[in-house]
Motif scaffolding. Structure first.
Motif, PDB file in Angstrom:
ATOM      1  N   VAL A  78      38.509  46.632  29.566  1.00  0.00           N
ATOM      2  CA  VAL A  78      39.790  46.797  30.253  1.00  0.00           C
ATOM      3  C   VAL A  78      39.613  46.660  31.767  1.00  0.00           C
ATOM      4  O   VAL A  78      40.390  45.973  32.446  1.00  0.00           O
ATOM      5  CB  VAL A  78      40.417  48.165  29.914  1.00  0.00           C
ATOM      6  CG1 VAL A  78      41.693  48.385  30.727  1.00  0.00           C
ATOM      7  CG2 VAL A  78      40.725  48.259  28.429  1.00  0.00           C
ATOM      8  N   SER A  79      38.565  47.277  32.300  1.00  0.00           N
ATOM      9  CA  SER A  79      38.303  47.204  33.751  1.00  0.00           C
ATOM     10  C   SER A  79      37.957  45.781  34.182  1.00  0.00           C
ATOM     11  O   SER A  79      38.379  45.325  35.248  1.00  0.00           O
ATOM     12  CB  SER A  79      37.160  48.146  34.131  1.00  0.00           C
ATOM     13  OG  SER A  79      37.508  49.488  33.889  1.00  0.00           O
ATOM     14  N   GLU A  80      37.185  45.086  33.351  1.00  0.00           N
ATOM     15  CA  GLU A  80      36.818  43.708  33.697  1.00  0.00           C
ATOM     16  C   GLU A  80      38.045  42.799  33.697  1.00  0.00           C
ATOM     17  O   GLU A  80      38.204  41.953  34.585  1.00  0.00           O
ATOM     18  CB  GLU A  80      35.774  43.166  32.723  1.00  0.00           C
ATOM     19  CG  GLU A  80      35.294  41.786  33.129  1.00  0.00           C
ATOM     20  CD  GLU A  80      34.165  41.270  32.267  1.00  0.00           C
ATOM     21  OE1 GLU A  80      33.747  40.124  32.507  1.00  0.00           O
ATOM     22  OE2 GLU A  80      33.720  41.992  31.366  1.00  0.00           O
ATOM     23  N   ILE A  81      38.928  42.983  32.719  1.00  0.00           N
ATOM     24  CA  ILE A  81      40.157  42.183  32.667  1.00  0.00           C
ATOM     25  C   ILE A  81      41.022  42.471  33.890  1.00  0.00           C
ATOM     26  O   ILE A  81      41.568  41.559  34.511  1.00  0.00           O
ATOM     27  CB  ILE A  81      40.932  42.474  31.363  1.00  0.00           C
ATOM     28  CG1 ILE A  81      40.168  41.923  30.157  1.00  0.00           C
ATOM     29  CG2 ILE A  81      42.333  41.850  31.415  1.00  0.00           C
ATOM     30  CD1 ILE A  81      40.746  42.324  28.820  1.00  0.00           C
ATOM     31  N   ALA A  82      41.137  43.761  34.247  1.00  0.00           N
ATOM     32  CA  ALA A  82      41.920  44.147  35.425  1.00  0.00           C
ATOM     33  C   ALA A  82      41.329  43.524  36.685  1.00  0.00           C
ATOM     34  O   ALA A  82      42.062  43.034  37.559  1.00  0.00           O
ATOM     35  CB  ALA A  82      41.958  45.668  35.544  1.00  0.00           C
ATOM     36  N   PHE A  83      39.988  43.522  36.779  1.00  0.00           N
ATOM     37  CA  PHE A  83      39.322  42.942  37.941  1.00  0.00           C
ATOM     38  C   PHE A  83      39.637  41.450  38.061  1.00  0.00           C
ATOM     39  O   PHE A  83      39.972  40.960  39.142  1.00  0.00           O
ATOM     40  CB  PHE A  83      37.815  43.162  37.847  1.00  0.00           C
ATOM     41  CG  PHE A  83      37.050  42.661  39.038  1.00  0.00           C
ATOM     42  CD1 PHE A  83      36.841  43.491  40.132  1.00  0.00           C
ATOM     43  CD2 PHE A  83      36.560  41.369  39.077  1.00  0.00           C
ATOM     44  CE1 PHE A  83      36.154  43.029  41.248  1.00  0.00           C
ATOM     45  CE2 PHE A  83      35.874  40.903  40.186  1.00  0.00           C
ATOM     46  CZ  PHE A  83      35.671  41.737  41.269  1.00  0.00           C
ATOM     47  N   GLN A  84      39.518  40.732  36.953  1.00  0.00           N
ATOM     48  CA  GLN A  84      39.780  39.293  36.972  1.00  0.00           C
ATOM     49  C   GLN A  84      41.233  38.986  37.323  1.00  0.00           C
ATOM     50  O   GLN A  84      41.520  38.025  38.044  1.00  0.00           O
ATOM     51  CB  GLN A  84      39.416  38.674  35.616  1.00  0.00           C
ATOM     52  CG  GLN A  84      37.938  38.731  35.269  1.00  0.00           C
ATOM     53  CD  GLN A  84      37.060  37.997  36.270  1.00  0.00           C
ATOM     54  OE1 GLN A  84      37.482  37.016  36.882  1.00  0.00           O
ATOM     55  NE2 GLN A  84      35.841  38.476  36.440  1.00  0.00           N
ATOM     56  N   ASN A  85      42.169  39.818  36.837  1.00  0.00           N
ATOM     57  CA  ASN A  85      43.589  39.621  37.158  1.00  0.00           C
ATOM     58  C   ASN A  85      43.849  39.824  38.646  1.00  0.00           C
ATOM     59  O   ASN A  85      44.566  39.031  39.280  1.00  0.00           O
ATOM     60  CB  ASN A  85      44.454  40.587  36.340  1.00  0.00           C
ATOM     61  CG  ASN A  85      44.540  40.190  34.874  1.00  0.00           C
ATOM     62  OD1 ASN A  85      44.322  39.029  34.524  1.00  0.00           O
ATOM     63  ND2 ASN A  85      44.848  41.139  34.015  1.00  0.00           N
ATOM     64  N   HIS A  86      43.266  40.872  39.219  1.00  0.00           N
ATOM     65  CA  HIS A  86      43.437  41.122  40.653  1.00  0.00           C
ATOM     66  C   HIS A  86      42.773  40.027  41.481  1.00  0.00           C
ATOM     67  O   HIS A  86      43.290  39.645  42.540  1.00  0.00           O
ATOM     68  CB  HIS A  86      42.862  42.485  41.031  1.00  0.00           C
ATOM     69  CG  HIS A  86      43.703  43.644  40.606  1.00  0.00           C
ATOM     70  ND1 HIS A  86      45.023  43.780  40.977  1.00  0.00           N
ATOM     71  CD2 HIS A  86      43.426  44.726  39.817  1.00  0.00           C
ATOM     72  CE1 HIS A  86      45.514  44.890  40.460  1.00  0.00           C
ATOM     73  NE2 HIS A  86      44.575  45.478  39.749  1.00  0.00           N
ATOM     74  N   LEU A  87      41.643  39.513  41.006  1.00  0.00           N
ATOM     75  CA  LEU A  87      40.946  38.440  41.733  1.00  0.00           C
ATOM     76  C   LEU A  87      41.806  37.182  41.762  1.00  0.00           C
ATOM     77  O   LEU A  87      41.934  36.522  42.807  1.00  0.00           O
ATOM     78  CB  LEU A  87      39.595  38.155  41.071  1.00  0.00           C
ATOM     79  CG  LEU A  87      38.682  37.163  41.788  1.00  0.00           C
ATOM     80  CD1 LEU A  87      38.297  37.695  43.169  1.00  0.00           C
ATOM     81  CD2 LEU A  87      37.428  36.900  40.969  1.00  0.00           C
TER      82      LEU A  87
END
Length: 244
Positions: A78-87
């Motif tokens: 979940v955190s990795e997906i959130a990171f990629q979305n913000h990037l």
């Protein structure tokens, strides 16, 4: 296509490996690619496929580790997906801000600039810069050591905001982290010229490079003796020579 193929042939390891490569290279989905390789590993593939699976699992795990905070454990999915979305959102707003700055200076360079238009563009610039900073702050909360995000925001500071000092500092920090990671990698793996004579554990190093894939680049005396060879007889030969 891969989905239906795997659904029809769930035990086909070659198909799962190919799907993992697709997920990794085209979809940039490391977690899902790792999942497919792990599933393929459970099907008890032949030695050559085991080697490919092990190698690419290691590559993916190292890439994931590099994008995570040092000493703070792994990011969950979940955190990795959130990171990629913000990037992605950060990059989109940087591109938008760059275009708005170009439009602003183009309007300002006219003989009779439209002040109302300039005010409108200026408001949009402030909004885009605010969005960039908001996404950057969220990226920092998730992962403070991601070099890709650092380089992206550092170039934004230098080229668009004209804050060269802060931008250069961030780029230098990213380079330092990348150098540390590179040194860790080169320190963990030996090359063909390394001497493993004093190591009691049989050790064989096999190349994963495209041009020398599966070629033995290093071996110690313990391993050579185990297989009944001299070290010089095995260096630069295919690993198949050791397979029963």
């Amino acid at each position: 296509m891969y989905f239906y193929g795997i659904k029809k042939f769930p035990n086909n390891t070659s198909l799962r490996i190919a799907y993992a490569f697709f997920l990794l290279d085209k979809m940039q989905s490391r977690q899902q690619a790792l999942q497919e390789l792990s599933q393929a590993e459970q099907n008890k593939p032949p030695f050559d496929e085991q080697f490919i699976i092990h190698r690419y699992k290691k590559i993916i795990e190292d890439e994931i580790a590099e994008s995570q905070n040092e000493g703070q454990g792994g990011l969950d999915v979940v955190s990795e997906i959130a990171f990629q979305n913000h990037l992605r959102s950060c990059q989109a707003n940087i591109e938008k801000s760059a275009l708005l700055h170009m439009e602003f200076w183009s309007q300002l360079s006219e003989d009779n600039p439209d002040l109302g238009k300039l005010n409108e563009i200026g408001s949009k610039i402030n909004s885009s810069v605010h969005n960039v900073e908001e996404h950057w702050n969220k990226l920092q909360k998730i992962n403070q050591h991601n070099t890709k995000a650092m380089r992206l925001y550092g170039k934004f500071l230098i080229e668009i905001i004209n804050d060269k000092e802060a931008g250069d500092g961030l780029l230098e920090k990213a380079r330092t982290i990348m150098n540390v990671n590179t040194n860790k990698k080169t320190g963990n793996f030996g090359g063909a010229g390394d001497d493993y004579t004093n190591d009691a554990i049989p050790t064989v190093h096999v190349s994963g490079d495209t041009e020398k894939f599966g070629v033995i680049t290093g071996i110690n005396l313990a391993a050579a003796s185990l297989f009944g060879y001299n070290k010089t007889e095995l260096i630069n030969r295919k690993v198949n020579v050791l397979m029963p």
